[in-house]
Design an enzyme around this catalytic site. Structure first.
Site, PDB file in Angstrom:
ATOM      1  N   GLY A   1     106.909 -45.919  82.772  1.00 19.02           N
ATOM      2  CA  GLY A   1     107.115 -45.709  81.352  1.00 19.02           C
ATOM      3  C   GLY A   1     106.490 -46.811  80.518  1.00 19.02           C
ATOM      4  O   GLY A   1     106.165 -47.887  81.018  1.00 19.02           O
TER       5      GLY A   1
ATOM      6  N   ASN B   1     113.287 -54.518  83.802  1.00 22.01           N
ATOM      7  CA  ASN B   1     114.270 -53.640  84.442  1.00 22.01           C
ATOM      8  C   ASN B   1     115.471 -54.404  84.965  1.00 22.01           C
ATOM      9  O   ASN B   1     116.615 -53.947  84.833  1.00 22.01           O
ATOM     10  CB  ASN B   1     113.618 -52.883  85.589  1.00 22.01           C
ATOM     11  CG  ASN B   1     113.149 -51.488  85.221  1.00 22.01           C
ATOM     12  OD1 ASN B   1     112.746 -50.715  86.084  1.00 22.01           O
ATOM     13  ND2 ASN B   1     113.184 -51.132  83.945  1.00 22.01           N
TER      14      ASN B   1
ATOM     15  N   ASN C   1     114.478 -48.289  90.922  1.00 19.90           N
ATOM     16  CA  ASN C   1     114.831 -47.603  89.689  1.00 19.90           C
ATOM     17  C   ASN C   1     113.807 -46.512  89.392  1.00 19.90           C
ATOM     18  O   ASN C   1     112.604 -46.796  89.278  1.00 19.90           O
ATOM     19  CB  ASN C   1     114.867 -48.610  88.531  1.00 19.90           C
ATOM     20  CG  ASN C   1     115.020 -47.928  87.186  1.00 19.90           C
ATOM     21  OD1 ASN C   1     115.833 -47.037  87.021  1.00 19.90           O
ATOM     22  ND2 ASN C   1     114.216 -48.336  86.210  1.00 19.90           N
TER      23      ASN C   1
ATOM     24  N   ARG D   1     108.677 -53.752  74.013  1.00 17.34           N
ATOM     25  CA  ARG D   1     108.059 -52.615  74.696  1.00 17.34           C
ATOM     26  C   ARG D   1     106.759 -52.178  73.997  1.00 17.34           C
ATOM     27  O   ARG D   1     105.787 -51.819  74.651  1.00 17.34           O
ATOM     28  CB  ARG D   1     109.041 -51.450  74.762  1.00 17.34           C
ATOM     29  CG  ARG D   1     110.162 -51.618  75.789  1.00 17.34           C
ATOM     30  CD  ARG D   1     109.587 -51.717  77.185  1.00 17.34           C
ATOM     31  NE  ARG D   1     110.599 -51.754  78.213  1.00 17.34           N
ATOM     32  CZ  ARG D   1     110.911 -50.733  79.001  1.00 17.34           C
ATOM     33  NH1 ARG D   1     110.305 -49.581  78.873  1.00 17.34           N
ATOM     34  NH2 ARG D   1     111.832 -50.873  79.937  1.00 17.34           N
TER      35      ARG D   1
ATOM     36  N   HIS E   1     119.549 -43.063  81.680  1.00 19.56           N
ATOM     37  CA  HIS E   1     118.657 -43.320  82.811  1.00 19.56           C
ATOM     38  C   HIS E   1     118.679 -44.780  83.250  1.00 19.56           C
ATOM     39  O   HIS E   1     118.420 -45.073  84.415  1.00 19.56           O
ATOM     40  CB  HIS E   1     117.232 -42.911  82.407  1.00 19.56           C
ATOM     41  CG  HIS E   1     116.276 -42.793  83.545  1.00 19.56           C
ATOM     42  ND1 HIS E   1     116.463 -41.942  84.615  1.00 19.56           N
ATOM     43  CD2 HIS E   1     115.084 -43.421  83.784  1.00 19.56           C
ATOM     44  CE1 HIS E   1     115.451 -42.045  85.451  1.00 19.56           C
ATOM     45  NE2 HIS E   1     114.596 -42.943  84.981  1.00 19.56           N
ATOM     46  N   TRP E   2     118.984 -45.683  82.336  1.00 11.62           N
ATOM     47  CA  TRP E   2     119.007 -47.110  82.654  1.00 11.62           C
ATOM     48  C   TRP E   2     120.393 -47.535  83.126  1.00 11.62           C
ATOM     49  O   TRP E   2     121.087 -48.328  82.470  1.00 11.62           O
ATOM     50  CB  TRP E   2     118.613 -47.931  81.430  1.00 11.62           C
ATOM     51  CG  TRP E   2     117.165 -47.914  81.092  1.00 11.62           C
ATOM     52  CD1 TRP E   2     116.121 -47.525  81.883  1.00 11.62           C
ATOM     53  CD2 TRP E   2     116.583 -48.319  79.845  1.00 11.62           C
ATOM     54  NE1 TRP E   2     114.929 -47.656  81.212  1.00 11.62           N
ATOM     55  CE2 TRP E   2     115.179 -48.137  79.970  1.00 11.62           C
ATOM     56  CE3 TRP E   2     117.096 -48.808  78.651  1.00 11.62           C
ATOM     57  CZ2 TRP E   2     114.295 -48.429  78.931  1.00 11.62           C
ATOM     58  CZ3 TRP E   2     116.229 -49.101  77.617  1.00 11.62           C
ATOM     59  CH2 TRP E   2     114.848 -48.916  77.761  1.00 11.62           C
TER      60      TRP E   2
END
Length: 286
Positions: free
Chosen positions: A37, A45, A102, A179, A262-263
């Site tokens: 991503g 992460n 992950n 990001r 999702h995290w």
């Protein structure tokens, strides 16, 4: 324990470029593999989990080629990742490790576990494994990744980030800016397009549909004890993806975290760490 990216960063020279990773702690080796991503790295992460995991393990968070930290290769980053793991472990002289993966990292881990039964002692995944059974495919989160790859605007990035979490309050201005700066680096953006561009996504789905044995169909070959961790509200790899690996991996168990996207290792940090440490430190049984 206070850890910084600079203090933990290491380099390993290999025949296909330099692999970079973060190392913290002492004890049995624990490999950490990040997801994919825009703007992702191994440090981003796992930086909040490393202080806890490093109390029990020698944590090795590998940076996959193609995400702006390790040297890129000519291959699609998804193809390059498993090879990078093998080069990394060989370079460090490690033949048998536990692993946490992950999303994409979990997919890479189970793929290697199918091919190399002796590689991993125990496996932990965070979403990303299995296949959609009840939910649409591609998922909402994957479709938003395609939108960003095709039109990399700040708004597209924010929309994708919102799909990653249950609580949007986690998406601080600082996180978005971090990001954004990484995701729009020209080389990193090109790597994202090679995975999530519209044509690349269509080709990947077609290849999966026509494969003689996709990874999800070979999960029964995994012999290592496996903990599948999942956010109940995951919109990237929805929870129904867990049904197939939960049933077909012989020594699999599933831990579902509520109010979690999702995290999982970020959004439900304490609960996730508790479940993972209990699993990784559990006495072995025959």
């Amino acid at each position: 324990m206070t850890l910084t990216a600079e203090d933990t960063l290491r380099e390993l020279d290999t025949e296909e470029g330099t692999l970079r990773y973060h190392e913290a702690g002492e004890g049995p080796p624990l490999l950490l593999l990040h997801g994919s991503g825009p703007g992702v790295t191994g440090w981003r992460n796992y930086r909040h989990n490393l202080p806890v995991l490093a109390r029990r393990f020698r944590c090795l968070a590998l940076e996959f080629p193609g995400f702006g930290v390790s040297d890129a290769t000519a291959e699609n980053p998804m193809v390059a990742a498993p090879k990078a793991v093998l080069r990394f472990l060989q370079g460090l002289g490690l033949e048998h490790v536990d692993v946490i993966g992950n999303s994409m990292g979990g997919y890479v881990a189970v793929g290697l576990a199918v091919a190399r039964k002796d590689l991993f002692g125990r496996i932990v995944t965070i979403g990303g494994v299995g296949r959609n059974i009840l939910s649409p495919a591609p998922s909402e989160g994957l479709n938003l990744l395609v939108e960003f790859a095709e039109n990399p605007t700040r708004e597209a990035l924010v929309q994708w980030l919102r799909s990653m979490v249950h609580d949007p309050a986690l998406l601080t201005d600082e996180l978005v800016e971090e990001r954004w700066q990484s995701a729009t680096d020209p080389a990193t953006l090109e790597a994202s397009r090679r995975i999530y561009g519209r044509d690349a996504m269509a080709a990947m789905l077609a290849a999966q549909a026509h494969s003689d044995q996709p990874v999800w169909a070979a999960l029964h070959k995994i012999t290592a004890p496996t903990l599948l961790t999942w956010g109940r509200d995951d919109r990237v790899t929805p929870l129904d993806n867990a049904l197939l690996p939960m049933r077909t991996i012989p020594k699999a168990e599933l831990h579902v975290l509520p109010d979690c996207g999702h995290w999982a290792m970020i959004e439900q940090k304490a609960a996730w760490e508790s479940a993972v440490l209990a699993f990784l430190t559990r006495p072995e049984t025959s």
